[in-house]
Design a protein around this motif. Structure first.
Motif, PDB file in Angstrom:
ATOM      1  N   ASP A   1       9.103  14.371  -6.105  1.00  0.00           N
ATOM      2  CA  ASP A   1      10.564  14.378  -6.103  1.00  0.00           C
ATOM      3  C   ASP A   1      11.187  13.251  -6.907  1.00  0.00           C
TER       4      ASP A   1
ATOM      5  N   ILE B   1      -5.299   2.724  -6.540  1.00  0.00           N
ATOM      6  CA  ILE B   1      -4.372   1.623  -6.306  1.00  0.00           C
ATOM      7  C   ILE B   1      -3.623   1.923  -5.013  1.00  0.00           C
TER       8      ILE B   1
ATOM      9  N   ALA C   1      -0.379   1.525  -3.277  1.00  0.00           N
ATOM     10  CA  ALA C   1       1.039   1.139  -3.288  1.00  0.00           C
ATOM     11  C   ALA C   1       1.524   1.378  -1.856  1.00  0.00           C
ATOM     12  N   GLY C   2       2.336   2.404  -1.622  1.00  0.00           N
ATOM     13  CA  GLY C   2       2.752   2.691  -0.246  1.00  0.00           C
ATOM     14  C   GLY C   2       1.632   3.319   0.573  1.00  0.00           C
ATOM     15  N   GLY C   3       0.680   3.910  -0.115  1.00  0.00           N
ATOM     16  CA  GLY C   3      -0.434   4.549   0.586  1.00  0.00           C
ATOM     17  C   GLY C   3      -0.105   5.910   1.176  1.00  0.00           C
ATOM     18  N   THR C   4       1.093   6.410   0.935  1.00  0.00           N
ATOM     19  CA  THR C   4       1.494   7.653   1.604  1.00  0.00           C
ATOM     20  C   THR C   4       0.854   8.894   0.982  1.00  0.00           C
ATOM     21  N   ASP C   5       0.295   8.747  -0.192  1.00  0.00           N
ATOM     22  CA  ASP C   5      -0.566   9.814  -0.717  1.00  0.00           C
ATOM     23  C   ASP C   5      -2.023   9.445  -0.502  1.00  0.00           C
ATOM     24  N   VAL C   6      -2.378   8.239  -0.891  1.00  0.00           N
ATOM     25  CA  VAL C   6      -3.796   7.902  -0.967  1.00  0.00           C
ATOM     26  C   VAL C   6      -4.412   7.796   0.435  1.00  0.00           C
TER      27      VAL C   6
ATOM     28  N   ASN D   1       4.580   7.988  -6.679  1.00  0.00           N
ATOM     29  CA  ASN D   1       4.968   9.388  -6.822  1.00  0.00           C
ATOM     30  C   ASN D   1       4.656   9.895  -8.230  1.00  0.00           C
TER      31      ASN D   1
ATOM     32  N   ILE E   1       0.727   0.731 -13.482  1.00  0.00           N
ATOM     33  CA  ILE E   1       2.144   0.485 -13.743  1.00  0.00           C
ATOM     34  C   ILE E   1       2.579  -0.748 -12.959  1.00  0.00           C
TER      35      ILE E   1
ATOM     36  N   THR F   1       6.562   4.717  -2.895  1.00  0.00           N
ATOM     37  CA  THR F   1       7.135   4.151  -4.123  1.00  0.00           C
ATOM     38  C   THR F   1       7.328   5.229  -5.181  1.00  0.00           C
TER      39      THR F   1
HETATM   40  C1  LIG Z   1       4.766  12.857   5.599  1.00  0.00           C
HETATM   41  C2  LIG Z   1       4.843  12.812   4.100  1.00  0.00           C
HETATM   42  C3  LIG Z   1       5.914  13.396   3.460  1.00  0.00           C
HETATM   43  C4  LIG Z   1       5.989  13.360   2.085  1.00  0.00           C
HETATM   44  N1  LIG Z   1       7.064  13.954   1.504  1.00  0.00           N
HETATM   45  C5  LIG Z   1       7.168  13.927   0.160  1.00  0.00           C
HETATM   46  C6  LIG Z   1       8.288  14.491  -0.486  1.00  0.00           C
HETATM   47  O1  LIG Z   1       9.207  14.981   0.178  1.00  0.00           O
HETATM   48  N2  LIG Z   1       8.338  14.503  -1.815  1.00  0.00           N
HETATM   49  C7  LIG Z   1       7.343  13.925  -2.579  1.00  0.00           C
HETATM   50  O2  LIG Z   1       7.444  13.944  -3.795  1.00  0.00           O
HETATM   51  N3  LIG Z   1       6.271  13.371  -2.000  1.00  0.00           N
HETATM   52  C8  LIG Z   1       6.165  13.349  -0.655  1.00  0.00           C
HETATM   53  N4  LIG Z   1       5.080  12.769  -0.064  1.00  0.00           N
HETATM   54  C9  LIG Z   1       4.025  12.192  -0.912  1.00  0.00           C
HETATM   55  C10 LIG Z   1       4.146  10.676  -1.146  1.00  0.00           C
HETATM   56  O3  LIG Z   1       4.863  10.068  -0.103  1.00  0.00           O
HETATM   57  C11 LIG Z   1       4.835  10.335  -2.461  1.00  0.00           C
HETATM   58  O4  LIG Z   1       4.151  10.914  -3.528  1.00  0.00           O
HETATM   59  C12 LIG Z   1       4.974   8.821  -2.656  1.00  0.00           C
HETATM   60  O5  LIG Z   1       5.933   8.571  -3.637  1.00  0.00           O
HETATM   61  C13 LIG Z   1       3.679   8.170  -3.062  1.00  0.00           C
HETATM   62  O6  LIG Z   1       3.908   6.783  -3.222  1.00  0.00           O
HETATM   63  P1  LIG Z   1       2.962   5.681  -2.586  1.00  0.00           P
HETATM   64  O7  LIG Z   1       3.524   4.374  -2.987  1.00  0.00           O
HETATM   65  O8  LIG Z   1       2.805   5.862  -1.147  1.00  0.00           O
HETATM   66  O9  LIG Z   1       1.605   5.988  -3.340  1.00  0.00           O
HETATM   67  P2  LIG Z   1       0.096   5.702  -2.950  1.00  0.00           P
HETATM   68  O10 LIG Z   1      -0.360   6.653  -1.943  1.00  0.00           O
HETATM   69  O11 LIG Z   1      -0.086   4.254  -2.652  1.00  0.00           O
HETATM   70  O12 LIG Z   1      -0.579   6.024  -4.327  1.00  0.00           O
HETATM   71  C14 LIG Z   1      -0.551   7.333  -4.839  1.00  0.00           C
HETATM   72  C15 LIG Z   1      -1.404   7.443  -6.095  1.00  0.00           C
HETATM   73  O13 LIG Z   1      -0.800   6.739  -7.154  1.00  0.00           O
HETATM   74  C16 LIG Z   1      -1.671   5.730  -7.662  1.00  0.00           C
HETATM   75  N5  LIG Z   1      -0.824   4.561  -7.864  1.00  0.00           N
HETATM   76  C17 LIG Z   1       0.024   4.000  -6.960  1.00  0.00           C
HETATM   77  N6  LIG Z   1       0.685   2.994  -7.519  1.00  0.00           N
HETATM   78  C18 LIG Z   1       0.253   2.894  -8.794  1.00  0.00           C
HETATM   79  C19 LIG Z   1       0.561   2.034  -9.871  1.00  0.00           C
HETATM   80  N7  LIG Z   1       1.446   1.059  -9.742  1.00  0.00           N
HETATM   81  N8  LIG Z   1      -0.079   2.237 -11.040  1.00  0.00           N
HETATM   82  C20 LIG Z   1      -0.985   3.228 -11.193  1.00  0.00           C
HETATM   83  N9  LIG Z   1      -1.320   4.066 -10.202  1.00  0.00           N
HETATM   84  C21 LIG Z   1      -0.707   3.909  -9.018  1.00  0.00           C
HETATM   85  C22 LIG Z   1      -2.729   5.513  -6.588  1.00  0.00           C
HETATM   86  O14 LIG Z   1      -3.956   5.142  -7.169  1.00  0.00           O
HETATM   87  C23 LIG Z   1      -2.799   6.871  -5.964  1.00  0.00           C
HETATM   88  O15 LIG Z   1      -3.657   7.709  -6.677  1.00  0.00           O
HETATM   89  C24 LIG Z   1       4.981  12.752   1.315  1.00  0.00           C
HETATM   90  C25 LIG Z   1       3.897  12.162   1.967  1.00  0.00           C
HETATM   91  C26 LIG Z   1       3.834  12.173   3.349  1.00  0.00           C
HETATM   92  C27 LIG Z   1       2.687  11.518   4.034  1.00  0.00           C
END
Ligand SMILES: Cc1cc2nc3c(=O)[nH]c(=O)nc-3n(C[C@H](O)[C@H](O)[C@H](O)COP(=O)(O)OP(=O)(O)OC[C@H]3O[C@@H](n4cnc5c(N)ncnc54)[C@H](O)[C@@H]3O)c2cc1C
Lengths: 745, 287
Positions: free
Chosen positions: B119, B25, B27-32, B110, B162, B106
């Motif tokens: 976090d 999925i 969401a913000g894409g910051t992990d995926v 996370n 979610i 998001t």
């Molecule tokens: C430079 C950098 C710094 C970072 N620093 C931190 C930090 O300090 N602390 C920290 O905890 N993390 C950190 N991260 C990791 C990341 O930013 C967080 O985990 C963030 O909260 C992921 O959210 P996202 O919306 O970008 O998730 P996404 O990358 O969009 O998705 C992450 C995962 O969750 C799944 N997913 C997303 N949304 C849903 C949903 N609604 N239902 C079911 N599954 C879902 C996706 O399939 C994927 O596997 C960092 C990342 C980067 C690139």
């Protein structure tokens, strides 16, 4: 070339803070870096790397990759020549392995394909059969006689028999009677230190675009600190002549020494030769950390004796460095620099290099010096603590000065150490109050500086502007400084001068941008080239005025009659002379070629306050001040930038940066998440104090300033942390787990 | 790889259920997207849900707040009412990454990414937050603590995702706090972390305490004994010491490049102590 005998010279341009010529391009995204260059029909290259720390390469089967549609060439080590010269051979083998993979990340094969996606797919189709071998990544382990041998038969002749074959270098420096010296000491401290390898951490990964035809003619565009070095390495690795390769250096996104070797250019050329197309290779951050050059890792023993009033009576150091999987000489610089700040009666430094299964060390600002001086300055600080002495007074009492027989042989000329120490002592930082869990640390730093081979052409354009052509990529603001020195000498405004960096076919040979040499050596050659142009302009004007050449002088950007006997001619400006150059003998230019000496060693002193969290081991840098002798600061902003940048990189090295290897010999942190360079919020403002003790070897008194500032931070911070935490720290980085362990025992 | 923006939650669930390859999925894409770029995963299907109703909204509900699964850290951080009610939850989310990352990341992402060091998770656990899960067969509510099951893993079934996270109403005289330990000051990953949520009576005696720790076990842990150690008294030295002992006992970390077992255990206790004192102050307590 000597310092001009005009001590009261008033500079007009030098010493001002003019606008940098590359600023607008860089902030608007116009600047063309290594990866920004493309060509019609260009292919994308990609490199397959060893997953093993040490393995024999039994076979490489590229047939499946070659069959994939879109793949135009696959190369292995067999596609590169084997240069006779050992240094060139090491570079070639490092670009593409031969019989053995020497470290995790060592390149073993490469492909060129019509898209990045196909190149990625093709890499996975290459089958490499490895026979894994025992590995060693720690320098002390590598020196043991029964350690796994990284390469056989590489030791220099002076390495004693019976040691591990990994030991390739032995060196020894010093003078005086050590035993007698230690006998005179009231207190002797002997300690062992270890430091981790760190990376230069430049923001721009290596990138190149290369083309090599069947006719043997080639072009390379790449991000490098030395296009002539790239040419030599590529010519040797491809078995072509240097005249047939033209190398153009792109704008560079940081180097710090890390771009003084080649990793991808010979590979791209080999792929191009095979495919008949231009090939671009851009490294990933993971590749940069795994396979370009970090610093040495080290293990060191330091013993210093001191009288109770603070005089050092004898000093001895033994340095064990590892420069990775190849023979390496960085320890020689560390051994020479270790005690350079001190005027000593008895001193000895011994250095060893041992090969390990790590990437080939590549210089990083003042290579070898930061670690050695960290160990020395830590012991000096501990002696001050034990004897209840002021650490600045002790350094002043023992400071090297003009006439001192240095710990590595030469006798010092004019040096700025005492003045720099005095500036630190007078600065409010030194006496500012400290609170609980806080500590203040101090360290001297030293670097040799370098001059080297340099060519400059200076062209007087027909519209009265000036073009300077030089051959050293600008990694620290040198284009601005060189234009400033040309403007100063010619007496024209700064904005009338433009300095460009030539490709290898447009200007004679230049040494790499290294050794803090460019503002010194290229500046010196520019001043001489300007003087040659001035001489020619005066000659032309003498012709017009029909008087003797000697009767024309150059002043404020104009040719003028030398005195009343020369007649009453109105001055001619550079622009007026340039406009009619065609009538007076043709275009006007000056040039200068030199192997410059007299670079002038450089000293700095850093003061640092830290606070240690006794419950977590976290270290906060509260305040940081850099004092450094610049000889003459041509562009003070850039000099301050070097001082601040060196301090910041040193803070990273001291606190968190390290190459971490697992039991399997693989690098565990090849990304900026776990290879922790400091972020902005980790740092206090870095205050700077520039001193100007003219270098006798340069017409304006310039000394290189780029490397010295990374030398003192390791010890300044270690001393501050040790005082704040009430325990002596002897291993870098001082990461929180290590500091907490030292505190809690 | 296919990128799909489904028209409804139901359509998204069916699409995800029927996918035979790897799906993610967005969401913000910051992990995926980082994992994609690092070639750690190559999904066959990417489903973007950010445009669906409620996904980017924060709405008041039964005294608490329902936070859409695509609400970014920056958006949450600007919501004064949520911040006033659950400052610890918001500070956890806001610690993620940098300003750039905050504008995308998001709390649902996370949570689902399943990092033991996430976090946003510990303070959601101590807030007793509940995730609303949409699946092919309908909707269910799952306590946040039950979502992650191990590093990179979560308890959602195939086709489930979610849609929102519910933060319940907070009683009077209550406060929460989240702290993490990182070697740098930002742009880092927690080596250990702790969230504390306290409720006090009129006199400042703790009546309810929940303590969760991160990065010291395969998933975030709610340490019941640690909470119990604080209940019935003010967080004086003795109560804090007992709480820290319980936290340390609940740690089962690994030694790796980021920290040793001893370091993680010790700092988890230190952070729990510091977070408890801050939460106590936020709840209006005075020592
Ligand atoms: C430079 C950098 C710094 C970072 N620093 C931190 C930090 O300090 N602390 C920290 O905890 N993390 C950190 N991260 C990791 C990341 O930013 C967080 O985990 C963030 O909260 C992921 O959210 P996202 O919306 O970008 O998730 P996404 O990358 O969009 O998705 C992450 C995962 O969750 C799944 N997913 C997303 N949304 C849903 C949903 N609604 N239902 C079911 N599954 C879902 C996706 O399939 C994927 O596997 C960092 C990342 C980067 C690139």
């Amino acid at each position: 070339m000597a310092f001009d005998a005009q001590p009261t010279r008033k500079f007009n341009v030098v010493g001002t803070r003019v606008t940098r010529p590359d600023g607008v391009d860089k902030v608007t995204g116009k600047a063309a870096y290594g990866a920004d260059i493309s060509a019609p029909g260009m292919l994308h290259g990609r490199i397959l790397r060893s997953p093993h720390a040490h393995a024999r390469i039994v076979s490489i089967d590229t047939s499946e990759a070659e069959k994939l549609a879109g793949v135009k060439a696959v190369v292995t080590g067999a596609d590169l020549a084997m240069p006779e010269d050992a240094d060139f051979a090491d570079v070639a083998i490092n670009c593409l392995a031969r019989d053995k993979a020497l470290y995790d990340g060592h390149a073993v094969a490469a492909v060129a394909a019509t898209s990045k996606a196909i190149a990625k797919q093709a890499i996975r189709l290459i089958k490499v059969e490895y026979d894994p071998l025992p590995h060693v990544t720690d320098v002390d382990a590598a020196m043991k006689p029964d350690a796994p041998v990284v390469q056989e038969g590489r030791a220099l002749e002076n390495v004693p028999a019976g040691m591990s074959q990994n030991v390739t270098t032995y060196c020894k420096f010093g003078h005086g009677d050590l035993d007698a010296g230690f006998a005179k000491a009231d207190k002797i401290i002997e300690r062992s230190f270890k430091t981790a390898a760190t990376h230069q951490g430049y923001i721009e990964p290596q990138a190149c675009m290369a083309s090599l035809g069947n006719d043997g003619r080639g072009e390379v565009w790449c991000c490098t600190q030395g296009q002539y070095m790239v040419r030599a390495n590529c010519a040797a690795a491809l078995g072509v002549e240097e005249s047939q390769l033209r190398i153009t250096a792109s704008e560079i996104g940081g180097g710090f020494g890390g771009k003084t070797s080649t990793f991808i250019e010979p590979v791209a050329l080999a792929l191009s030769r095979k495919s008949g197309k231009p090939v671009k290779i851009v490294m990933t951050r993971d590749e940069v950390l795994k396979a370009t050059g970090p610093t040495i890792s080290s293990s060191m023993d330091i013993k210093i004796g001191m009288t109770k009033d603070g005089r050092i009576t004898a000093a001895r150091g033994e340095l064990r460095y590892s420069g990775g999987a190849y023979p390496n000489f960085t320890v020689e610089m560390g051994a020479q620099a270790a005690f350079a700040a001190y005027d000593l009666e008895a001193v000895e430094t011994i250095g060893w290099n041992a090969m390990t299964n790590r990437p080939k060390e590549i210089p990083y600002r003042a290579p070898g010096a930061p670690t050695a001086i960290y160990a020395v300055e830590s012991v000096v600080d501990e002696l001050c603590q034990e004897l209840g002495l002021d650490p600045l007074d002790v350094r002043l009492m023992n400071a090297a000065d003009k006439g001192t027989l240095s710990s590595y042989g030469p006798t010092f000329n004019d040096i700025g150490l005492v003045a720099t120490l005095e500036a630190a002592k007078a600065h409010p930082h030194y006496t500012a109050p400290l609170s609980e869990n806080q500590g203040r640390g101090l360290s001297c730093g030293f670097w040799f500086n370098f001059g080297g081979n340099t060519c400059v052409s200076l062209n007087i354009n027909d519209d009265g502007t000036v073009g300077v052509v030089e051959g050293n990529p600008d990694i620290g603001g040198s284009r601005a400084s060189i234009s400033m020195m040309a403007a100063e000498e010619l007496g024209v405004p700064y904005d009338k001068v433009r300095t460009v960096i030539a490709d290898t076919s447009s200007l004679g040979f230049n040494d790499i941008t290294d050794g803090s040499r460019v503002t010194f050596a290229v500046g010196l050659a520019t001043i001489e080239a300007a003087r040659a142009a001035i001489k020619e302009m005066c000659r032309r004007v003498a012709k017009i005025w029909d008087i003797d050449e000697d009767a024309v002088i150059w002043e404020d950007g104009c040719a003028k009659p030398a005195g009343p006997n020369a007649g009453t001619h109105p001055p001619m400006t550079l622009a007026e002379i340039a406009a009619i150059a065609g009538n007076t003998g043709g275009p006007i230019a000056g040039h200068h070629e030199v192997n410059a000496d007299g670079a002038g060693v450089s000293f700095g002193v850093h003061l640092c306050d830290t606070e240690v969290d006794p419950e977590t081991g976290a270290v906060k840098i509260l305040r940081y001040t850099v004092f450094q002798d610049a000889g003459k600061a041509v562009h003070p902003d850039y000099v301050e930038g070097q001082m601040q940048g060196g301090a910041v990189q040193g803070i990273g090295w001291a606190l968190n940066e390290e190459y971490i290897y697992g039991e399997d010999g693989r690098l565990q942190n090849a990304a900026f998440l776990d290879y922790r360079i400091p972020v902005a919020s980790d740092l206090p403002p870095i205050e700077t104090v520039i001193l100007e003790i003219p270098n006798p070897g340069h017409p304006y008194g310039v000394r290189g300033v780029g490397e010295t500032p990374i030398v003192p931070p390791l010890a300044a911070i270690a001393n501050a942390v040790s005082r704040a935490a009430n325990v002596r720290l002897t291993e870098l980085p001082m990461s929180p787990p290590r500091v907490l362990k030292a505190i809690t025992g | 790889m296919r990128y799909v923006k489904p028209e409804s939650f139901e359509a998204a669930a069916t699409l995800l259920r029927d996918e035979t390859g790897i799906s993610r999925i967005l969401a913000g894409g910051t992990d995926v997207l980082v994992q994609l770029k690092a070639e750690m995963v190559e999904p066959d299907l990417m489903v973007d849900l950010k445009h669906l109703p409620g996904m980017r909204e924060i709405v008041a509900e039964d005294g608490g707040f329902r936070i859409g699964a695509a609400v970014s850290g920056a958006q949450l951080g600007e919501h004064d009412a949520v911040k006033a009610m659950w400052p610890g939850v918001v500070e956890g989310v806001e610690l993620i990454g940098s300003s750039q990352v905050q504008s995308r990341a998001t709390m649902a992402g996370n949570l689902c990414t399943g990092s033991p060091a996430g976090d946003a998770v510990p303070a959601m656990v101590t807030a007793e937050a509940v995730a609303r899960v949409q699946g092919p067969d309908g909707v269910r509510d799952v306590p946040v603590i039950d979502i992650p099951t191990g590093p990179g893993k979560n308890s959602l079934n195939k086709g489930e995702f979610i849609t929102s996270i519910y933060l319940p109403a907070r009683p009077a005289h209550a406060g929460d706090c989240y702290l993490r330990f990182i070697p740098r000051t930002e742009m880092d990953i927690a080596v250990s972390s702790a969230a504390v949520s306290l409720t006090l009576d009129e006199e400042g005696t703790v009546t309810d305490a929940r303590i969760a720790i991160g990065a010291v076990a395969p998933t975030v842990r709610l340490v019941k004994d640690a909470g119990a150690a604080l209940v019935g008294a003010k967080p004086d030295d003795a109560a804090i010491a007992a709480m820290v002992r319980a936290v340390e006992a609940a740690c089962s970390p690994i030694t790796d490049k980021r920290g040793t077992i001893e370091f993680r255990t010790k700092t988890a206790g230190v952070l729990a102590k510091r977070a408890a004192l801050i939460a106590y102050g936020r709840a209006g307590g005075q020592l």
